[in-house]
Design a protein around this motif. Sequence first.
Motif, PDB file in Angstrom:
ATOM      1  N   THR A 110       0.838  -1.203   0.000  1.00 32.48           N
ATOM      2  CA  THR A 110       0.000   0.000   0.000  1.00 32.48           C
ATOM      3  C   THR A 110       0.870   1.249   0.000  1.00 32.48           C
ATOM      4  N   PHE A 111       1.935   1.224   0.773  1.00 35.42           N
ATOM      5  CA  PHE A 111       2.867   2.349   0.808  1.00 35.42           C
ATOM      6  C   PHE A 111       3.449   2.622  -0.578  1.00 35.42           C
ATOM      7  N   LEU A 112       3.851   1.568  -1.279  1.00 36.56           N
ATOM      8  CA  LEU A 112       4.375   1.744  -2.636  1.00 36.56           C
ATOM      9  C   LEU A 112       3.323   2.348  -3.557  1.00 36.56           C
ATOM     10  N   ASP A 113       2.078   1.907  -3.413  1.00 33.89           N
ATOM     11  CA  ASP A 113       0.993   2.473  -4.219  1.00 33.89           C
ATOM     12  C   ASP A 113       0.801   3.958  -3.930  1.00 33.89           C
ATOM     13  N   VAL A 114       0.882   4.335  -2.655  1.00 33.13           N
ATOM     14  CA  VAL A 114       0.760   5.744  -2.264  1.00 33.13           C
ATOM     15  C   VAL A 114       1.880   6.555  -2.921  1.00 33.13           C
ATOM     16  N   LEU A 115       3.095   6.046  -2.869  1.00 31.38           N
ATOM     17  CA  LEU A 115       4.223   6.748  -3.492  1.00 31.38           C
ATOM     18  C   LEU A 115       4.028   6.881  -5.000  1.00 31.38           C
ATOM     19  N   GLU A 116       3.557   5.819  -5.647  1.00 35.20           N
ATOM     20  CA  GLU A 116       3.291   5.869  -7.097  1.00 35.20           C
ATOM     21  C   GLU A 116       2.229   6.902  -7.422  1.00 35.20           C
ATOM     22  N   ASP A 117       1.145   6.913  -6.646  1.00 30.11           N
ATOM     23  CA  ASP A 117       0.076   7.891  -6.880  1.00 30.11           C
ATOM     24  C   ASP A 117       0.587   9.318  -6.717  1.00 30.11           C
ATOM     25  N   ALA A 118       1.388   9.542  -5.684  1.00 31.75           N
ATOM     26  CA  ALA A 118       1.948  10.877  -5.463  1.00 31.75           C
ATOM     27  C   ALA A 118       2.837  11.282  -6.640  1.00 31.75           C
ATOM     28  N   SER A 119       3.657  10.364  -7.102  1.00 33.21           N
ATOM     29  CA  SER A 119       4.543  10.665  -8.225  1.00 33.21           C
ATOM     30  C   SER A 119       3.752  11.028  -9.477  1.00 33.21           C
ATOM     31  N   LYS A 120       2.684  10.300  -9.744  1.00 34.86           N
ATOM     32  CA  LYS A 120       1.844  10.592 -10.914  1.00 34.86           C
ATOM     33  C   LYS A 120       1.189  11.969 -10.804  1.00 34.86           C
ATOM     34  N   THR A 121       0.741  12.316  -9.601  1.00 38.02           N
ATOM     35  CA  THR A 121       0.127  13.629  -9.403  1.00 38.02           C
ATOM     36  C   THR A 121       1.131  14.739  -9.686  1.00 38.02           C
ATOM     37  N   TRP A 122       2.356  14.584  -9.172  1.00 44.13           N
ATOM     38  CA  TRP A 122       3.389  15.600  -9.420  1.00 44.13           C
ATOM     39  C   TRP A 122       3.755  15.672 -10.902  1.00 44.13           C
ATOM     40  N   LEU A 123       3.781  14.522 -11.583  1.00 43.77           N
ATOM     41  CA  LEU A 123       4.102  14.508 -13.006  1.00 43.77           C
ATOM     42  C   LEU A 123       3.093  15.348 -13.795  1.00 43.77           C
ATOM     43  N   GLU A 124       1.818  15.274 -13.416  1.00 44.56           N
ATOM     44  CA  GLU A 124       0.787  16.086 -14.073  1.00 44.56           C
ATOM     45  C   GLU A 124       1.050  17.576 -13.917  1.00 44.56           C
TER      46      GLU A 124
END
Length: 145
Positions: A110-124
């Motif tokens: 779940t932690f890895l998923d949270v980090l991935e989601d955060a990274s995608k948001t910043w990429l946008e």
Amino acid sequence: MNHDGFELGLDDINNAGVYSVTNADIGPLSAAMRDAGLRVATIDLGGCRDKRTLIARVAAQLDFPQTFGGNWDALLDCLRDLGWMQANGYALFFSDADELRENAEKDFDTFLDVLEDASKTWLEQDVPFWAFVALEDAGNKHPEG
């Protein structure tokens, strides 16, 4: 790993994301990230065996606002914002993550998923957000749980 951005292509924001590294990689890679103008933070996960401890360490090291809720949604919200840490981009290093992965595999995933989601948001927003999770068996890709 080599010394030219650890083959991650630091000059390409589209390469930002979640990667596994070893603890020995953190020093040189964090120096490369600082040289690239990113805000670097290291969170020690040594001895971290559960979600509560994980979230508390991240919140403390990144100086989350006092209103931080202490759950996965609140963690994601704070990682997507980081307004109190203004920067051109972010590189977060999570050292000694093996114990967490071994003792709380679901929380680790779940932690890895949270980090991935955060990274995608910043990429946008055209802001690089890198997360490096140090594992003994690191292979420089997404750290599967």
